[in-house]
Design an enzyme around this catalytic site. Structure first.
Site, mmCIF file in Angstrom:
data_model
loop_
_atom_site.group_PDB
_atom_site.id
_atom_site.type_symbol
_atom_site.label_atom_id
_atom_site.label_comp_id
_atom_site.label_asym_id
_atom_site.label_seq_id
_atom_site.Cartn_x
_atom_site.Cartn_y
_atom_site.Cartn_z
ATOM 1 N N TYR A 1 -12.137 -2.495 -3.300
ATOM 2 C CA TYR A 1 -12.662 -2.557 -1.936
ATOM 3 C C TYR A 1 -14.190 -2.567 -1.905
ATOM 4 C CZ TYR A 1 -8.081 -2.062 0.270
ATOM 5 O OH TYR A 1 -6.800 -2.288 0.721
ATOM 6 N N LYS B 1 0.843 -1.206 0.000
ATOM 7 C CA LYS B 1 0.000 0.000 0.000
ATOM 8 C C LYS B 1 0.880 1.258 0.000
ATOM 9 C CE LYS B 1 -3.810 -2.333 2.350
ATOM 10 N NZ LYS B 1 -4.775 -2.279 3.476
ATOM 11 N N GLU C 1 -9.250 -9.580 -8.158
ATOM 12 C CA GLU C 1 -8.271 -8.524 -7.893
ATOM 13 C C GLU C 1 -7.146 -8.533 -8.936
ATOM 14 O OE1 GLU C 1 -7.293 -9.288 -3.772
ATOM 15 O OE2 GLU C 1 -9.293 -8.673 -3.119
ATOM 16 N N HIS D 1 -1.734 -5.478 1.352
ATOM 17 C CA HIS D 1 -3.001 -6.171 1.102
ATOM 18 C C HIS D 1 -2.700 -7.562 0.544
ATOM 19 C CE1 HIS D 1 -6.957 -7.159 -0.563
ATOM 20 N NE2 HIS D 1 -6.288 -7.598 -1.609
ATOM 21 N N ASN E 1 -1.947 -0.014 6.865
ATOM 22 C CA ASN E 1 -1.340 -1.232 7.414
ATOM 23 C C ASN E 1 -0.455 -1.963 6.396
ATOM 24 O OD1 ASN E 1 -3.342 -2.166 5.819
ATOM 25 N ND2 ASN E 1 -4.543 -3.115 7.432
HETATM 26 P P1 IDP Z 1 -7.623 -7.061 5.424
HETATM 27 O O1 IDP Z 1 -6.842 -6.029 4.649
HETATM 28 O O2 IDP Z 1 -6.834 -7.577 6.616
HETATM 29 O O3 IDP Z 1 -8.208 -8.159 4.578
HETATM 30 P P2 IDP Z 1 -10.311 -5.906 5.651
HETATM 31 O O4 IDP Z 1 -11.223 -6.060 6.833
HETATM 32 O O5 IDP Z 1 -10.696 -6.588 4.371
HETATM 33 O O6 IDP Z 1 -8.851 -6.306 6.129
HETATM 34 O O7 IDP Z 1 -10.192 -4.330 5.376
HETATM 35 C C1 IDP Z 1 -9.577 -3.846 4.210
HETATM 36 C C2 IDP Z 1 -8.727 -2.646 4.550
HETATM 37 O O8 IDP Z 1 -9.575 -1.592 4.996
HETATM 38 C C3 IDP Z 1 -7.760 -2.855 5.710
HETATM 39 O O9 IDP Z 1 -6.561 -3.496 5.329
HETATM 40 C C4 IDP Z 1 -7.526 -1.431 6.170
HETATM 41 O O10 IDP Z 1 -6.608 -0.751 5.310
HETATM 42 C C5 IDP Z 1 -8.909 -0.808 5.990
HETATM 43 N N1 IDP Z 1 -9.696 -0.852 7.231
HETATM 44 C C6 IDP Z 1 -10.295 -1.944 7.797
HETATM 45 N N2 IDP Z 1 -10.921 -1.613 8.919
HETATM 46 C C7 IDP Z 1 -10.735 -0.281 9.075
HETATM 47 C C8 IDP Z 1 -11.167 0.667 10.077
HETATM 48 O O11 IDP Z 1 -11.858 0.322 11.061
HETATM 49 N N3 IDP Z 1 -10.764 1.960 9.888
HETATM 50 C C9 IDP Z 1 -10.020 2.369 8.820
HETATM 51 N N4 IDP Z 1 -9.598 1.507 7.867
HETATM 52 C C10 IDP Z 1 -9.956 0.209 8.001
#
Ligand code: IDP
Length: 153
Positions: free
Chosen positions: A51, A11, A128, A117, A114
């Site tokens: 997303y 990312k 994707e 992905h 984070n």
């Molecule tokens: P993942 O990336 O671990 O599969 P997902 O629940 O699919 O997690 O969420 C996709 C992305 O959305 C996350 O990696 C993160 O960047 C963002 N995200 C998820 N939850 C939150 C939140 O509560 N606040 C802000 N961003 C979030």
């Protein structure tokens, strides 16, 4: 065991922090094969499609803003059970829950930004990969240049 392909993306925060090499290194050391890779800045349409399962979440706008804020490093990797194994290597979404030794456990500080992905299912991986690389684009890696072949070099 099943040979699978998955979509992995560093990312914008990971690219800015210089973590592309570290992430490639971990996947190579695990024995996975890189099939395609490209540094690209994606538009909102591609990001929203990527997303789409989160489109009703309160953080959706912020997530699309973030993922389009700078270049991402998009990759296709192949390996045995790579969907499940790569998710373990990546670690939990929340940095507080991501175990040390995982990519997020070692490098991520926030839930939103984070670092990386990884596809969570075969169906997501297919969708994707098509969104980022298209169906017709050939994989860069040759079929006869796999991990097994490199062992004897
Ligand atoms: P993942 O990336 O671990 O599969 P997902 O629940 O699919 O997690 O969420 C996709 C992305 O959305 C996350 O990696 C993160 O960047 C963002 N995200 C998820 N939850 C939150 C939140 O509560 N606040 C802000 N961003 C979030």
């Amino acid at each position: 065991m099943a040979l699978q392909r998955t979509f992995i993306m560093v990312k914008p925060d990971g690219v800015k922090r210089g973590l592309i090499g570290e992430i490639i290194k971990r996947f190579e050391q695990k024995g996975f094969t890189l099939l395609n890779a490209e540094l690209m800045t994606i538009n909102r349409t591609k990001a929203e499609y990527h997303y789409t399962e989160h489109k009703d979440k309160p953080f959706f706008g912020e997530l699309v803003d973030f993922i389009t804020s700078g270049p991402v490093f998009a990759m296709v990797w192949e390996g045995e059970n790579i969907i499940e194994v790569s998710r373990l290597m990546i670690g939990k979404t929340s940095p507080a829950e991501a175990a040390p030794g995982t990519i997020r456990g070692d490098f991520a500080n926030t839930k939103a930004e984070n670092v990386i992905h990884g596809s969570d299912s075969l169906l997501s991986a297919e969708r994707e990969i098509e969104n980022f690389f298209g169906l017709l684009k050939r994989n860069i890696a040759d079929d006869d240049f796999r991990y097994e072949d490199r062992q004897s070099m």
